[in-house]
Every structure is written in C-alpha cells, then in structure tokens.
Design a protein around this motif. Structure first.
Motif, PDB file in Angstrom:
ATOM      1  N   GLN A  28       0.827  -1.198   0.000  1.00 33.45           N
ATOM      2  CA  GLN A  28       0.000   0.000   0.000  1.00 33.45           C
ATOM      3  C   GLN A  28       0.870   1.260   0.000  1.00 33.45           C
ATOM      4  OE1 GLN A  28      -3.160   0.089  -0.521  1.00 33.45           O
ATOM      5  NE2 GLN A  28      -3.531  -2.123  -0.364  1.00 33.45           N
ATOM      6  N   SER A  29       0.286   2.349  -0.425  1.00 37.82           N
ATOM      7  CA  SER A  29       0.998   3.622  -0.520  1.00 37.82           C
ATOM      8  C   SER A  29       1.021   4.331   0.826  1.00 37.82           C
ATOM      9  CB  SER A  29       0.314   4.525  -1.550  1.00 37.82           C
ATOM     10  OG  SER A  29      -0.997   4.871  -1.107  1.00 37.82           O
ATOM     11  N   PRO A  30       1.936   5.271   1.022  1.00 37.61           N
ATOM     12  CA  PRO A  30       1.949   6.077   2.251  1.00 37.61           C
ATOM     13  C   PRO A  30       0.634   6.826   2.471  1.00 37.61           C
ATOM     14  CG  PRO A  30       4.004   6.345   1.054  1.00 37.61           C
ATOM     15  CD  PRO A  30       3.092   5.568   0.152  1.00 37.61           C
ATOM     16  N   GLN A  31      -0.017   7.219   1.391  1.00 39.20           N
ATOM     17  CA  GLN A  31      -1.304   7.901   1.506  1.00 39.20           C
ATOM     18  C   GLN A  31      -2.355   6.990   2.134  1.00 39.20           C
ATOM     19  OE1 GLN A  31       0.557   7.803  -1.244  1.00 39.20           O
ATOM     20  NE2 GLN A  31       1.248   9.959  -1.413  1.00 39.20           N
ATOM     21  N   PHE A  32      -2.304   5.702   1.750  1.00 41.24           N
ATOM     22  CA  PHE A  32      -3.239   4.736   2.330  1.00 41.24           C
ATOM     23  C   PHE A  32      -3.001   4.589   3.826  1.00 41.24           C
ATOM     24  CE2 PHE A  32      -4.196   0.400   3.701  1.00 41.24           C
ATOM     25  CZ  PHE A  32      -5.526   0.275   3.304  1.00 41.24           C
ATOM     26  N   ARG A  33      -1.727   4.474   4.211  1.00 39.45           N
ATOM     27  CA  ARG A  33      -1.403   4.299   5.626  1.00 39.45           C
ATOM     28  C   ARG A  33      -1.698   5.557   6.435  1.00 39.45           C
ATOM     29  NH1 ARG A  33       2.810   1.505   3.122  1.00 39.45           N
ATOM     30  NH2 ARG A  33       4.234   3.279   3.278  1.00 39.45           N
ATOM     31  N   ALA A  34      -1.716   6.699   5.778  1.00 37.71           N
ATOM     32  CA  ALA A  34      -2.049   7.943   6.470  1.00 37.71           C
ATOM     33  C   ALA A  34      -3.545   8.042   6.761  1.00 37.71           C
ATOM     34  CB  ALA A  34      -1.610   9.146   5.637  1.00 37.71           C
ATOM     35  N   GLN A  35      -4.336   7.297   6.006  1.00 37.61           N
ATOM     36  CA  GLN A  35      -5.787   7.364   6.162  1.00 37.61           C
ATOM     37  C   GLN A  35      -6.342   6.310   7.120  1.00 37.61           C
ATOM     38  OE1 GLN A  35      -7.294   7.008   2.190  1.00 37.61           O
ATOM     39  NE2 GLN A  35      -6.627   9.059   1.556  1.00 37.61           N
ATOM     40  N   ILE A  36      -5.598   5.224   7.286  1.00 35.16           N
ATOM     41  CA  ILE A  36      -6.081   4.129   8.134  1.00 35.16           C
ATOM     42  C   ILE A  36      -4.911   3.553   8.926  1.00 35.16           C
ATOM     43  CG2 ILE A  36      -5.795   2.449   6.266  1.00 35.16           C
ATOM     44  CD1 ILE A  36      -8.189   0.921   7.428  1.00 35.16           C
ATOM     45  N   THR A  37      -5.128   3.333  10.208  1.00 37.48           N
ATOM     46  CA  THR A  37      -4.071   2.769  11.041  1.00 37.48           C
ATOM     47  C   THR A  37      -3.994   1.250  10.849  1.00 37.48           C
ATOM     48  OG1 THR A  37      -5.520   2.368  12.942  1.00 37.48           O
ATOM     49  CG2 THR A  37      -4.479   4.555  12.776  1.00 37.48           C
ATOM     50  N   LEU A  38      -2.880   0.684  11.248  1.00 35.58           N
ATOM     51  CA  LEU A  38      -2.724  -0.764  11.160  1.00 35.58           C
ATOM     52  C   LEU A  38      -3.806  -1.474  11.949  1.00 35.58           C
ATOM     53  CD1 LEU A  38      -1.113  -3.315  10.370  1.00 35.58           C
ATOM     54  CD2 LEU A  38       0.222  -2.989  12.462  1.00 35.58           C
ATOM     55  N   TRP A  39      -4.133  -0.947  13.128  1.00 37.48           N
ATOM     56  CA  TRP A  39      -5.149  -1.590  13.949  1.00 37.48           C
ATOM     57  C   TRP A  39      -6.507  -1.575  13.268  1.00 37.48           C
ATOM     58  CZ3 TRP A  39      -6.165  -5.136  17.146  1.00 37.48           C
ATOM     59  CH2 TRP A  39      -7.383  -5.172  17.821  1.00 37.48           C
ATOM     60  N   ASP A  40      -6.882  -0.450  12.689  1.00 41.32           N
ATOM     61  CA  ASP A  40      -8.162  -0.376  11.991  1.00 41.32           C
ATOM     62  C   ASP A  40      -8.192  -1.338  10.805  1.00 41.32           C
ATOM     63  OD1 ASP A  40      -9.274   1.531  13.671  1.00 41.32           O
ATOM     64  OD2 ASP A  40      -8.451   3.204  12.524  1.00 41.32           O
ATOM     65  N   TYR A  41      -7.043  -1.533  10.178  1.00 34.71           N
ATOM     66  CA  TYR A  41      -6.964  -2.404   9.006  1.00 34.71           C
ATOM     67  C   TYR A  41      -7.041  -3.881   9.388  1.00 34.71           C
ATOM     68  CZ  TYR A  41      -5.222  -4.122   4.493  1.00 34.71           C
ATOM     69  OH  TYR A  41      -5.081  -4.775   3.283  1.00 34.71           O
ATOM     70  N   THR A  42      -6.456  -4.243  10.514  1.00 31.62           N
ATOM     71  CA  THR A  42      -6.384  -5.664  10.908  1.00 31.62           C
ATOM     72  C   THR A  42      -7.325  -6.019  12.051  1.00 31.62           C
ATOM     73  OG1 THR A  42      -4.570  -5.220  12.471  1.00 31.62           O
ATOM     74  CG2 THR A  42      -3.962  -5.782  10.204  1.00 31.62           C
TER      75      THR A  42
END
Length: 243
Positions: free
Chosen positions: A48-62
């Motif tokens: 994923q791009s840095p923009q994606f990681r800026a919009q959602i945290t790892l915890w929210d994703y997993t």
C-alpha cells in the motif's frame, strides 16, 4: 463378555473421530486466519501507498481478523483443561490470556495502544508463530509430519518469542502512559461497590509478571526442542551408522 465389550469399542471410535475432526478443523481455520493477518501486514506496509497508511491505522486495518482469531485461542485453554490435547494447561492459559490482554485490555482499551510501535512487531511474531504452530497441530492429527515443519515448530520460537514479547511489552508501555493520566477502566472511591481498581496498576502488574513467567515458557520450549529434535537427530545418526 465379548458382547459387552464390543459396544464400548464401537462407541469409542466415533468419539475419537469427532474429537480429531474438531481439533483439525479448529487448527486449519486458525492457520487460514493467521495467514490472512500476515497477508494484511505485508499488504499494509509493503504494497500500500503512504497515503493509504495515512488514512487508516494498522489496527483499523487488521482489527476484525485479530479480534476473531486471537480471542478464539481461548478454546485452547478448554482443550488443555479437558485433556483433548497434551498441552500444559498452566502454560497454555498464560500464553492465551497474555495475548488476549494485549488485544482486549491494551490495544482495544486505549488510543495509545492502537498506535504503539509494538503492535506490528507483536502481530508479525504472532502470525508467523501461529501459522507454524497450528499447521504443525493440524498435520499431526492427519499423521503427516514433514521434518521441516517439526524443525520450524521447535526452532523459530528462539527468535519469534522474544520479538513477540518485546512487541507486547511496548503495547503495554504505550497503554500505561495513557492510563497514568486518564481514569480509563479505573474505579475510584467513593462508589456503590465501595471498592477501588486501578487499570494503570493492573498494566504494571501484568508487565512485571513477564519477568518470572516468560523465562519459564522460553526454557520449556527449549526443553521440548531438545526432546523432539534431539531425538530425531540421534535416530538419523543411528540410521546412517547402520547403513
């Protein structure tokens, strides 16, 4: 007497098949679940791009997968307690509850726990460990056990256990910093129960418990490694000598 003994035998076989089927299904589902979590980690950080990681945290994703598959491990305490597996109930209880505490009592309970640098470290160590461990159990039920699986089961823990514990403790540390200045999950006097509870103190108690308990778990795994891999080595050497 022969007539009485035959029903017992026929009754015991279906029970064994049911238990084995249940254990295999549980372990296979856990392999799939933790494989998905590992994929999420790789996807989040590498694909994923840095923009994606800026919009959602790892915890929210997993979050959903981690909550489901980590908390499902509570079943292992029951399996050990009822003798369905040969695992030590005390060690199993500590392993399961310590991780459940990280997920429920630390990450889910505090905003700082969700963004702790220990979270990706813990999840990576957990995912690799559980894929190997549950895969080992599932194959063992089927009486299919490649040596590489046995080797990984009793070798990867040497690095993964300390890495996982480091991640867990970092999550605790980030959570306690928040609990120190907030009354999250704490009860203060006076109240209708006439009792007091400090979430901040609980976090520190659990962290301090790692000091005596982790070495015991770690050394237990080394003892198991020597028992399993040592025996295999001696057998293979003996075979070579015979040939």
């Amino acid at each position: 007497m022969a007539t009485k003994s035959s029903p017992v035998k026929s009754a015991s076989k279906p029970q064994g098949v049911v238990v084995k089927g249940y254990l295999f299904l549980y372990n296979a589902v856990q392999v799939a679940g933790w494989s998905y979590i590992l994929f999420q980690l790789v996807n989040y950080y590498l694909l994923q791009s840095p923009q994606f990681r800026a919009q959602i945290t790892l915890w929210d994703y997993t979050r959903f997968a981690v909550i489901v598959f980590q908390n499902a491990a509570f079943v292992e305490i029951l399996n050990a307690a009822f003798g369905l597996v040969k695992s030590n109930p005390v060690i199993t209880t500590f392993q399961v509850l310590s991780r459940m505490m990280v997920v429920i009592g630390v990450v889910m309970a505090t905003p700082t726990g969700k963004v702790s640098p220990g979270l990706p470290i813990a999840l990576l160590a957990w995912a690799i460990t559980e894929i190997i461990r549950y895969g080992y159990y599932a194959l063992n039920i089927l009486n299919i056990m490649p040596y590489i699986v046995v080797f990984l089961r009793y070798t990867t823990f040497i690095a993964l256990y300390p890495i996982g514990v480091t991640g867990e403790l970092l999550c605790f540390w980030w959570a306690q910093s928040y609990a120190k200045t907030n009354t999250v999950w704490s009860w203060e006097m006076p109240n209708k129960w006439n009792a007091t509870f400090s979430y901040f103190a609980l976090l520190w108690i659990v962290m301090l418990l790692y000091i005596p308990l982790f070495p015991q778990m770690y050394l237990h795994m080394f003892a198991q490694r020597k028992k399993i891999l040592g025996g295999n080595v001696s057998k293979s050497q003996g075979t070579k000598k015979t040939n």
